[in-house]
Enzyme design. Sequence first.
Site, short mmCIF file in Angstrom:
data_model
loop_
_atom_site.label_atom_id
_atom_site.label_comp_id
_atom_site.label_asym_id
_atom_site.label_seq_id
_atom_site.Cartn_x
_atom_site.Cartn_y
_atom_site.Cartn_z
N ASP A 172 6.64 2.07 -3.70
CA ASP A 172 6.44 2.87 -4.92
C ASP A 172 7.33 4.11 -4.81
O ASP A 172 7.85 4.44 -3.75
CB ASP A 172 4.98 3.22 -5.15
CG ASP A 172 4.35 4.00 -4.02
OD1 ASP A 172 5.08 4.58 -3.22
OD2 ASP A 172 3.12 4.04 -3.95
N HIS B 155 -11.19 -10.09 6.10
CA HIS B 155 -11.90 -10.95 5.16
C HIS B 155 -11.60 -10.55 3.72
O HIS B 155 -11.31 -11.41 2.87
CB HIS B 155 -13.42 -10.88 5.39
CG HIS B 155 -14.19 -11.47 4.26
ND1 HIS B 155 -14.38 -12.82 4.11
CD2 HIS B 155 -14.79 -10.88 3.18
CE1 HIS B 155 -15.07 -13.05 2.99
NE2 HIS B 155 -15.32 -11.89 2.41
N ASP C 79 8.64 8.51 -11.48
CA ASP C 79 7.93 8.76 -12.73
C ASP C 79 6.93 9.88 -12.56
O ASP C 79 6.63 10.31 -11.45
CB ASP C 79 7.18 7.49 -13.17
CG ASP C 79 6.13 7.06 -12.14
OD1 ASP C 79 6.34 7.29 -10.94
OD2 ASP C 79 5.09 6.50 -12.55
N ASP D 177 -1.84 -4.14 -7.18
CA ASP D 177 -2.03 -3.54 -5.87
C ASP D 177 -3.25 -2.64 -5.95
O ASP D 177 -3.54 -2.07 -7.01
CB ASP D 177 -0.81 -2.70 -5.44
CG ASP D 177 -0.79 -1.33 -6.10
OD1 ASP D 177 -1.23 -0.34 -5.46
OD2 ASP D 177 -0.36 -1.23 -7.27
#
Length: 348
Positions: A61, A312, A115, A243
Amino acid sequence: MTVGTQGAVKGALNADDLIAAGSKVTLCNTYHLHVRPGDELIKELGGLHAFISENGPILTDSGGYQVFSLASLNRISEEGVSFNSHVDGKRIFIGPEQSMKIQSNLGSDIAMAFDECVGIPASYEYVKESCERTFRWLKRCKAALSDYSCDQGTVNNGQMLFGINHGAAFFDLRLEHMKKIADEDLPGYAVGGLAVGESTQELYDITEAVAECMPVNKPRYLMGVGTPGNIIEAVRRGMDFFDCVMPARNGRHGHLFTWSGIINIKNERYSRDPDPVDSECSCPVCRKHSRAYIRHLFKAGEMLAMRLAVMHNLYFYNELTERIRSSLSAGIFSEFADKYSNILDTRI
């Protein structure tokens, strides 16, 4: 995409663990890696793939969200943002060119445009001004990354740039901004500035509206989202990439996702439970360990508890997206979404 902010997933998982969890893409943070250990050091050591031993795709990012989350420490101008490092207080400046240079040094496969992430609520006037500035920054990012990719010694000259849509909760600004960035003909597009204070229904409504203006043949990335139900509903509205820190963060606190809902493994009810976390799950944790054992590890303060829980949860999220893809291919996604959208977010 698995979030590995500083080049690692919180929960002590390495690259081999991510493969076992079915992860397809790893997300790392431009700002954090620039501050520590430094993007130039990472470039010297062969780039981010070599540095973290990750052979699969990496997305970085832009650092925009982290910069603007330090609101009391930053100063925004047309050129970029000046702010103090959260590590040592050192004054740092990042603009479009600097963000692209850092990401070029890191050598990720996907670089996100720099941004401004505006919180919700915000005034219409400020959001409009911010959208216009972010669009100008996008054009500078595009030019800068093109130049850096041609440099001799660049880590990854095939790095792709994704643009980010903004507009807070104002639909007209969202659509106008999306149409403008779509004209830049980028390899992919993201919807940013959500999951920052708006309601779930606003999240869905904005996502659906923006998706109608996004190119149909390019990846669509909804940033920072979310719960399993959020992901299902966002796919229903046309999104592809996601994400979120949730699977790792919740796992470290003992909140585990299952196909029947969310359990808190620390609860007393699991102290003598010989069953796996989820009988429908075939992850390495569920194949070997009981709920009783994982609960014991948490109560004993063992580091292994967090590691198993995060593994998990990451497996569950990757299995979720795999099932989504399968249901889309089979033409039964609507039935899948109707069955699981609510139940997966329900706490047992």
